[in-house]
Every structure is written in C-alpha cells, then in structure tokens.
Design a protein around this motif. Structure first.
Motif, PDB file in Angstrom:
ATOM      1  N   MET A 168       0.803  -1.226   0.000  1.00 52.46           N
ATOM      2  CA  MET A 168       0.000   0.000   0.000  1.00 52.46           C
ATOM      3  C   MET A 168       0.840   1.282   0.000  1.00 52.46           C
ATOM      4  SD  MET A 168      -3.209  -0.594  -0.438  1.00 52.46           S
ATOM      5  CE  MET A 168      -4.127   0.830   0.165  1.00 52.46           C
ATOM      6  N   ASP A 170       2.189   4.441  -2.034  1.00 54.17           N
ATOM      7  CA  ASP A 170       1.748   5.154  -3.233  1.00 54.17           C
ATOM      8  C   ASP A 170       2.700   4.856  -4.380  1.00 54.17           C
ATOM      9  OD1 ASP A 170      -0.367   6.333  -1.899  1.00 54.17           O
ATOM     10  OD2 ASP A 170       0.755   8.155  -1.406  1.00 54.17           O
ATOM     11  N   VAL A 195      -7.021  -2.307  -2.706  1.00 53.32           N
ATOM     12  CA  VAL A 195      -7.809  -1.743  -1.606  1.00 53.32           C
ATOM     13  C   VAL A 195      -7.560  -2.605  -0.379  1.00 53.32           C
ATOM     14  CG1 VAL A 195     -10.102  -1.094  -0.804  1.00 53.32           C
ATOM     15  CG2 VAL A 195      -9.552  -0.935  -3.245  1.00 53.32           C
ATOM     16  N   MET A 223      -5.816   1.570   4.572  1.00 53.88           N
ATOM     17  CA  MET A 223      -6.945   2.485   4.495  1.00 53.88           C
ATOM     18  C   MET A 223      -7.825   2.475   5.736  1.00 53.88           C
ATOM     19  SD  MET A 223      -8.352   2.071   0.619  1.00 53.88           S
ATOM     20  CE  MET A 223      -9.904   2.725   1.226  1.00 53.88           C
ATOM     21  N   GLU A 230     -12.547   6.621  -1.114  1.00 53.32           N
ATOM     22  CA  GLU A 230     -11.094   6.464  -1.182  1.00 53.32           C
ATOM     23  C   GLU A 230     -10.719   5.136  -1.828  1.00 53.32           C
ATOM     24  OE1 GLU A 230      -7.183   6.619   1.772  1.00 53.32           O
ATOM     25  OE2 GLU A 230      -9.194   6.384   2.626  1.00 53.32           O
ATOM     26  N   GLU A 234      -8.149   4.550  -4.917  1.00 54.20           N
ATOM     27  CA  GLU A 234      -7.012   3.630  -4.856  1.00 54.20           C
ATOM     28  C   GLU A 234      -7.063   2.620  -6.002  1.00 54.20           C
ATOM     29  OE1 GLU A 234      -4.356   3.270  -3.031  1.00 54.20           O
ATOM     30  OE2 GLU A 234      -4.622   4.409  -1.188  1.00 54.20           O
ATOM     31  N   SER A 237      -6.298   4.215  -9.389  1.00 55.35           N
ATOM     32  CA  SER A 237      -4.871   4.496  -9.573  1.00 55.35           C
ATOM     33  C   SER A 237      -4.124   3.236  -9.989  1.00 55.35           C
ATOM     34  CB  SER A 237      -4.272   5.050  -8.275  1.00 55.35           C
ATOM     35  OG  SER A 237      -4.755   6.343  -8.006  1.00 55.35           O
ATOM     36  N   ASP A 238      -4.405   2.119  -9.310  1.00 52.34           N
ATOM     37  CA  ASP A 238      -3.703   0.878  -9.636  1.00 52.34           C
ATOM     38  C   ASP A 238      -4.062   0.390 -11.036  1.00 52.34           C
ATOM     39  OD1 ASP A 238      -2.766   1.167  -7.112  1.00 52.34           O
ATOM     40  OD2 ASP A 238      -3.395  -0.793  -6.377  1.00 52.34           O
TER      41      ASP A 238
END
Length: 330
Positions: A168, A170, A195, A223, A230, A234, A237-238
């Motif tokens: 996790m 970034d 996630v 998270m 959120e 996430e 983005s991945d």
C-alpha cells in the motif's frame, strides 16, 4: 371470494434440482487461491495457534502439501515466506536465495502447471514489521518502492507466475510494473492489493507470518475502514498504473467495496477472505455454534455474488472437497 393476484416465487424453490437449475451464483475450484506459509528448516510443520488447520511448512513439507492442493484441483496458491533473519530493510525479501525464491523454484519444478502468486511486501522481512523503509519513525514511501521493485523482480526471476504487492505504498504498481518490464518480465502480471484496509481481522495472519509491527500501526498506509470513495480512488490508480488484477482486502466486511470496484473497473477482482474471518468460523464451528460447511459456502458465495472473480481463502482445500462431494452426490 376474489382470487388474489400475486407472484409465486416459491415455485422455483420446491425441489433441490429446481433450486440448482435457477442458481445465479456458484463457487468453482478455478475461483480459489490458497494462501500458504513457508519457513526455514526441514521437516517443519507448525500449526498457527490462532488458525486451526493452517500451518507453516518448511520447503520439503510444503512440497507435499502442494501435492495435495494440486490433486484437489486448486490451480493457484498465494505464497508467503517467513525468514530466519530479519533486518531494517528486509533484505531477505529480495535475496536470490531467500525463502520465497527457493520455494518458488522448487515448487515450479514439481508442479510447473501450478500458478504461484508471490506476495510482495517487506513486513515479514523487516525487524520492525512495517511494509517499508523507516527513517526517524516514519515509513518513507519512495525509498520503499525501490526495495519492493527489487523484491518483485527477484520473485519473477525465481519463477513466480504473478506478483502480488501488498504494501500500500503510493505508486507501488507503476514502480513494480516498470521494474518487471525493464528486467524482461513483461509477461508477468501484477495482482495488486489495490484496496487494503487497516483491519482488525489481520491478527491471526500476523501470527502466521511473524509480521506484527514492533511500533505503531499501519494506518498511515493502509486504508481507514470508514472510507468508500477512497477505495475507488485507490483502485483506479492501480488500474491506470498497470495492475492486471485488483484485490479487495478484507472481503466479508467490504462486500460493498467489491461491488463498487467491480462496477467501475474492468479488471478481474479478487476478494481476500482473511485470517480473522477464517478463525471466527473455525472457533464458532468448534463450539457447535455454526455449521462450518454451510457457513463457508454461504460466505464464499456472497463474495462471488458481490462481484469477485477470484477468492483468496484458507478454506480453499475444504471448499474443493465440498465441490467434489456435491458432484458425486448427484
């Protein structure tokens, strides 16, 4: 008397065969991923105290366990390693002869058709138990990416079929994807823990992996369980960074997130039925409070129904056996 007009939904429930005909969701063997733990030594088989029926295996006995897994028709495992020595940067995570790398090589010789998914993290390998590099008590994101990429490449070199980064940090997907591509592993997919909540359900796993943090917690990178939007950020983005699969962890308390991500992103979705969920059922079944088989089948079915394409579960071997029993019963 006036005839009542209403739908008779019960017509389709009158017999077992009718119920089977109209069943909307089923769990198949091909949906299951079995997590396994390997440790240093020989002839080691340690039951995890908080996870009845789950063991740490030395590589020699792990091979026998995987023989049984393959014989039961399970096609994929998620491999975790517990090293003998740890240090502040988790160097055994990316060592050529690390516990995970050796296990992958030996298992691929024995079962080349088995899909081996390598968990890619540092927490089992660091002496502080966090998933990244520590400076002045803070987990440093970008420095950690370099070590996580080294770990992923070393696992691919050993023969891992899939890389599953669980840290996790970034940018971990884009860093690992670029690292794999540059090393010539463009064909190796990334199964991102897209996630991953800071959940109370992970306790038994930390017993199994010896990965509890020595200070603080993981809430600066995992998270907040209260957050839904959120999770979508996430996962998006991945997806954009090149993940091939997206994991939602834990599964049972986050089925709404499984559904949300499934509807938003066109990637295979993996529900992780985590250790605490496993241990709760095991404990209740041991007391006679729940029927283990019926409860597990209902739980795994709920994950498929919510939108999961695959399920990581410690019940994989049990579920495979129950699937066989159902087929034979027909």
């Amino acid at each position: 008397m006036k005839e009542l007009q209403f739908d008779r939904h019960r017509r389709l429930r009158t017999t077992s065969s009718l119920r089977d005909l109209v069943r909307e969701t089923t769990v198949e063997k091909a949906d299951l991923i079995y997590p396994v733990f390997t440790v240093e030594g020989s002839e080691v088989k340690n039951e995890v105290p908080s996870m009845p029926g789950v063991y740490q295996y030395s590589i020699d006995l792990l091979k026998e366990e995987i023989d049984d897994v393959v014989e039961q028709g399970i096609q994929a495992i998620l491999l975790f390693g517990v090293p003998e020595r740890k240090d502040e940067v988790g160097s055994n995570a990316y060592a050529e002869n690390g516990i995970v790398q050796r296990a992958i090589r030996e298992l691929k010789v024995r079962h080349p058709e088995l899909t081996i998914i390598a968990d890619t993290c540092l927490c089992q390998f660091t002496d502080h138990g966090h998933c990244g590099v520590i400076e002045d008590g803070t987990i440093i994101n970008d420095t950690s990416l370099d070590l996580l990429t080294k770990t992923a490449v070393s696992q691919a070199e050993a023969g891992a079929d899939v890389i599953a980064p669980s840290n996790m940090m970034d940018g971990f997907v884009t860093a690992i994807r670029n690292g794999l591509d540059e090393a010539g592993f463009v064909h190796v997919p990334v199964m991102s823990y897209a996630v991953k909540y800071a959940s109370a359900y992970y306790g038994p796993f930390r017993d199994a992996a010896h990965s509890s943090p020595s200070f603080g917690d993981r809430r600066t990178y995992q998270m907040d369980p209260a957050n839904r939007k959120e999770a979508l950020r996430e996962a998006s983005s991945d997806d954009e960074e090149g993940a091939d699969f997206l994991i939602i962890k834990p599964a049972l308390s986050y089925l709404d997130i499984v559904r949300d991500v499934k509807e938003q992103i066109n990637r295979p979705i993996v529900a992780y039925n985590v250790s605490g969920e496993y241990s709760m059922i095991k404990s209740a079944a041991a007391q006679g409070w729940l029927d283990e088989k019926e409860t597990v089948i209902e739980k795994l079915t709920s994950m498929k129904r919510a939108g999961a394409d695959l399920i990581v579960t410690y019940f994989a071997k049990d579920m495979a056996r129950w699937i066989d029993e159902n087929i034979k019963g027909e």
